[in-house]
Enzyme design. Sequence first.
Site, mmCIF file in Angstrom:
data_model
loop_
_atom_site.group_PDB
_atom_site.id
_atom_site.type_symbol
_atom_site.label_atom_id
_atom_site.label_comp_id
_atom_site.label_asym_id
_atom_site.label_seq_id
_atom_site.Cartn_x
_atom_site.Cartn_y
_atom_site.Cartn_z
ATOM 1 N N GLN A 131 0.852 -1.187 0.000
ATOM 2 C CA GLN A 131 0.000 0.000 0.000
ATOM 3 C C GLN A 131 0.891 1.243 0.000
ATOM 4 O O GLN A 131 1.623 1.496 0.962
ATOM 5 C CB GLN A 131 -0.928 0.033 1.220
ATOM 6 C CG GLN A 131 -1.946 1.175 1.123
ATOM 7 C CD GLN A 131 -2.704 1.427 2.411
ATOM 8 O OE1 GLN A 131 -2.133 1.893 3.377
ATOM 9 N NE2 GLN A 131 -3.993 1.112 2.396
ATOM 10 N N ASN A 184 -8.856 7.767 4.233
ATOM 11 C CA ASN A 184 -8.494 8.068 5.619
ATOM 12 C C ASN A 184 -7.810 9.413 5.838
ATOM 13 O O ASN A 184 -7.039 9.582 6.786
ATOM 14 C CB ASN A 184 -7.620 6.946 6.197
ATOM 15 C CG ASN A 184 -8.335 5.614 6.207
ATOM 16 O OD1 ASN A 184 -9.551 5.543 6.019
ATOM 17 N ND2 ASN A 184 -7.595 4.537 6.404
ATOM 18 N N TYR A 210 -5.547 11.097 4.072
ATOM 19 C CA TYR A 210 -4.174 11.322 3.627
ATOM 20 C C TYR A 210 -4.172 12.060 2.283
ATOM 21 O O TYR A 210 -5.210 12.508 1.816
ATOM 22 C CB TYR A 210 -3.403 10.004 3.628
ATOM 23 C CG TYR A 210 -3.333 9.419 5.025
ATOM 24 C CD1 TYR A 210 -2.604 10.074 6.031
ATOM 25 C CD2 TYR A 210 -4.034 8.268 5.374
ATOM 26 C CE1 TYR A 210 -2.572 9.578 7.325
ATOM 27 C CE2 TYR A 210 -4.007 7.767 6.668
ATOM 28 C CZ TYR A 210 -3.274 8.435 7.642
ATOM 29 O OH TYR A 210 -3.257 7.954 8.927
ATOM 30 N N ASN A 233 -9.183 11.874 10.501
ATOM 31 C CA ASN A 233 -8.238 12.894 10.026
ATOM 32 C C ASN A 233 -8.933 14.109 9.417
ATOM 33 O O ASN A 233 -8.450 14.708 8.450
ATOM 34 C CB ASN A 233 -7.221 12.300 9.044
ATOM 35 C CG ASN A 233 -6.118 11.534 9.748
ATOM 36 O OD1 ASN A 233 -5.746 11.852 10.872
ATOM 37 N ND2 ASN A 233 -5.586 10.512 9.096
ATOM 38 N N GLY A 283 -9.262 -6.123 9.150
ATOM 39 C CA GLY A 283 -8.073 -5.563 9.769
ATOM 40 C C GLY A 283 -7.910 -6.078 11.178
ATOM 41 O O GLY A 283 -7.049 -6.900 11.478
#
Length: 400
Positions: free
Chosen positions: A113, A198, A200, A255, A352
């Site tokens: 990733q 997420n 980023y 975030n 996860g």
Amino acid sequence: MATVEQQVLSTTGQISLSSPLKVGDVDLRTRNIMSAMTRNRSLPVNVPNDANVEYYTQRAEGGAGLIVTEGVLISPQGSNWPNAPGLWSKEQTEAWKKVNDSVHAAGGKIFAQLWHLGRIAHNDMPEQKKSGKPVPGPSALVARGGEGHYARYGLPAKDGHSVPTPLEDPRTVIEEFKVAGANAKEAGFDGIEIHSANGYLINQFLDNTSNHRTDEWGGSVENRARFGLEVAKALVDIWGPERVGVKISPSGGYNDMGMTLEDTLSTYNYYIKELVALKVAYITIGRYRENTDPEIDGKKRGTPHDVLESYGPIFKHAEARTTTKLFLNGGLTPPEANELLSSGKMDGAVFGWLWIGNPDLQTRIEKGAELVFMPDVTQLYHSKSDPPRGGYSDYPKGTY
């Protein structure tokens, strides 16, 4: 603990977690996908080590159809996870070869990733200083909610993420993705996953609350999606579309991400359709998770909506049916995953949390063994004992 009946559909002949799947030109032995999870164990700084080899090998042996690595940084960045691994140097590339060789020897498949933090970083962290560049972002808009994240590394407790410096030319970061993508190929990965979720950098370009640009990289849906799509095109040029996956999180929250529902639907319908047109191997869609949605200014930040209902029909279009696969991530249980797989609503289940304490998760599911639902949360990101193995690669196999 979950019973056999709760874990596995009893009906035979249906598609389930145990069913094989062809993704692009990669044959997966099961539809149980291990999600990317930052574990902060590439000590002493950002080069994979023997504990990383052990951790990923255990999960290949445990039946993962596809392992997606933790986020792999494409360049030195001021992360609050300073021991996250990278893929910009020869040393890192050689270290990843050991991981991949071991995973392949165990019969597994593994994608890297590729990750750029964007504004979720701090200018005073050592790796950011080493880069010689300020924390970047689409616009000079700070991500709220990061206060205290850097305190354990000696920065003031009141400090949050740095105010980003707007990227003058985002193409410079696309070049960094290309270098990391080429290194991933050299390291022997089976493919790569683009982290556009997420909060980023790619997500920051997509979201109109973090991207206030007025040039070709901001404003309209098409412009805000341009950066992520150009990254995808660059990596498809290196790998071919059949070896490239993409992760998205339309519901935001984490975030300091999130648009109105109308803007969310228009943005992600466009972005997904364009990725499908590129024939990428798969798209992982993260579901809304209340426990990762912070409260900012007295209200939840995210935009809850049913991502399967909202975006699933795109994957059923005649042109997409035999190309891009739909994976779902976010709080899935094995029985729910089997139900969604058997109904055809998704092609693969991305777990996860369950892979942390169950290194042999798929084997346990198939054999009806007990699952660990609560791993040692005190060691999620740092080992309290036997570093870096403690709470990472020291979980035992189940009893079958």
